[in-house]
Scaffold this active site. Structure first.
Site, PDB file in Angstrom:
ATOM      1  N   VAL A 126      -7.530   4.776  -1.129  1.00 33.62           N
ATOM      2  CA  VAL A 126      -8.288   4.069  -0.106  1.00 33.62           C
ATOM      3  C   VAL A 126      -7.562   2.833   0.429  1.00 33.62           C
ATOM      4  CG1 VAL A 126      -9.581   2.492  -1.613  1.00 33.62           C
ATOM      5  CG2 VAL A 126     -10.681   3.432   0.439  1.00 33.62           C
ATOM      6  N   TYR A 127      -6.527   2.360  -0.256  1.00 34.50           N
ATOM      7  CA  TYR A 127      -5.813   1.179   0.224  1.00 34.50           C
ATOM      8  C   TYR A 127      -5.133   1.494   1.555  1.00 34.50           C
ATOM      9  CZ  TYR A 127      -6.305  -0.637  -4.581  1.00 34.50           C
ATOM     10  OH  TYR A 127      -6.795  -1.065  -5.788  1.00 34.50           O
ATOM     11  N   ALA A 128      -5.660   0.892   2.614  1.00 35.11           N
ATOM     12  CA  ALA A 128      -5.174   1.133   3.976  1.00 35.11           C
ATOM     13  C   ALA A 128      -5.165   2.625   4.294  1.00 35.11           C
ATOM     14  CB  ALA A 128      -3.783   0.530   4.183  1.00 35.11           C
ATOM     15  N   GLN A 129      -6.167   3.329   3.749  1.00 37.34           N
ATOM     16  CA  GLN A 129      -6.345   4.760   4.036  1.00 37.34           C
ATOM     17  C   GLN A 129      -5.064   5.567   3.803  1.00 37.34           C
ATOM     18  OE1 GLN A 129      -9.494   6.570   5.326  1.00 37.34           O
ATOM     19  NE2 GLN A 129      -9.919   4.884   3.906  1.00 37.34           N
TER      20      GLN A 129
END
Length: 343
Positions: A54-57
């Site tokens: 999920v970090y910066a998608q």
């Protein structure tokens, strides 16, 4: 750097883990610069890298993947799944359907054939532990992941998951990744003792309390003069100085900065050394955005806090105390949804 054993796995990891949340759109958008930071950490002896889908998608995973080309075997690589990835109700959570798909996407972004530690980023009340653990066990047996862990699970969820694994003959969570810093000490009451009881490695996130323990926050500051960051924009409840909880953090951070000065330490080293000192902790996760931030944190592994300094810390923030509820990282549905508390 010396190494520590990751729970009871036998895997040796550095006492600092490099967190990659700030690489990409959430922090440092320069991929080349982010890769240089990762390489500097590896050259300094860090062999443990943690990211999440999920970090910066997915961008953070992509940067880590590029950075580890040619160096993959020397790194214990961890990532996480649970958060919303794109549109659609089933592109999130802890279901078998999602995890079996999302692990493949993470492997592709990371440019690797296996993930050393695959973590469930948050509890999912809609999914039984057996559903999640059975999917993770199958992925482990398929060789796609080596181990798996939990992140920001309340103590009772940790215990429940361990029981389900034993009763159903499934592999278990071998690590827990909770929030832990001098300002966020709630896990000392339950999660840390429980993790020690089950022999779990503990990988605290935000040991610098999201920047509060870097020396940037001092008394006299208000919302107009407070430091700005992408994290403050994403989660304002943890940084808005008009809130009473954050005023308490400001007072504590100021007192801790004074203590660090008296001890001849930077506040960063004081904060990291505090987390490193707890016998239940394996590797705190540092999350630098710049090379300067990384360099300021690496030396903390050589700092040993005297007992009188630790006693002073306990006076400023008593053991087991989390000054701001928003820093706990997870709110049980029974607290977030009023209908679950009323008949």
């Amino acid at each position: 750097m010396d190494t520590r054993t990751l729970g009871r796995t036998g895997v040796q990891v550095s006492p600092l883990c490099l967190g990659a949340m700030m690489f990409g759109a959430w922090g440092n958008p320069d991929h080349d610069d982010s890769i240089r930071i990762i390489h500097r950490a590896l050259d300094a002896g860090v062999n443990f890298v943690d990211t999440a889908d999920v970090y910066a998608q997915g961008e953070s995973e992509e940067i880590v993947g590029k950075a580890l080309l040619g160096r993959r075997d020397e790194v214990v690589l961890a990532t996480k799944a649970h958060g919303q990835m794109g549109e659609g109700p089933n592109r999130q959570g802890n279901s078998r359907r999602w995890l079996v798909r999302e692990v493949e996407d993470s492997l592709r972004r990371l440019q690797t054939d296996w993930i050393d530690l695959y973590q469930i980023h948050r509890p999912d009340p809609a999914v039984d532990h057996e559903e999640t653990l059975s999917a993770l066990t199958d992925l482990q047996r398929a060789g796609k992941i080596r181990y798996f862990g939990s992140s920001t699970f309340p103590a009772h969820e940790v215990v429940d998951a361990q029981w389900v694994a034993k009763e159903r003959g499934l592999s278990r969570y071998v690590t827990e990744q909770p929030p832990y810093s001098i300002l966020v000490r709630g896990i000392e009451r339950d999660v840390l003792p429980v993790a020690q009881q089950f022999g779990m490695g503990v990988l605290p996130w935000s040991p610098l309390a999201g920047g509060w323990l870097t020396g940037r926050y001092r008394k006299g500051m208000d919302s107009s003069t407070a430091p700005t960051s992408s994290r403050a924009q994403r989660i304002p409840a943890r940084f808005d100085l008009s809130l009473p909880d954050n005023q308490r953090k400001l007072e504590a951070a100021d007192a801790l900065a004074t203590l660090a000065d008296e001890a001849g330490l930077s506040l960063v080293h004081l904060a990291l050394a505090f987390v490193l000192r707890h016998p239940g902790v394996t590797s705190p996760i540092i999350g630098p955005r710049t090379m300067e931030q990384l360099e300021s944190q690496l030396g903390a592994v050589d700092v040993v806090l005297a007992d009188d300094v630790l006693d002073r810390i306990d006076e400023i923030v008593p053991p087991g105390t989390t000054l701001a509820t928003a820093d706990a990282g997870y709110v049980p549905p029974s607290l977030a949804d009023a209908s679950l508390r009323r008949r």
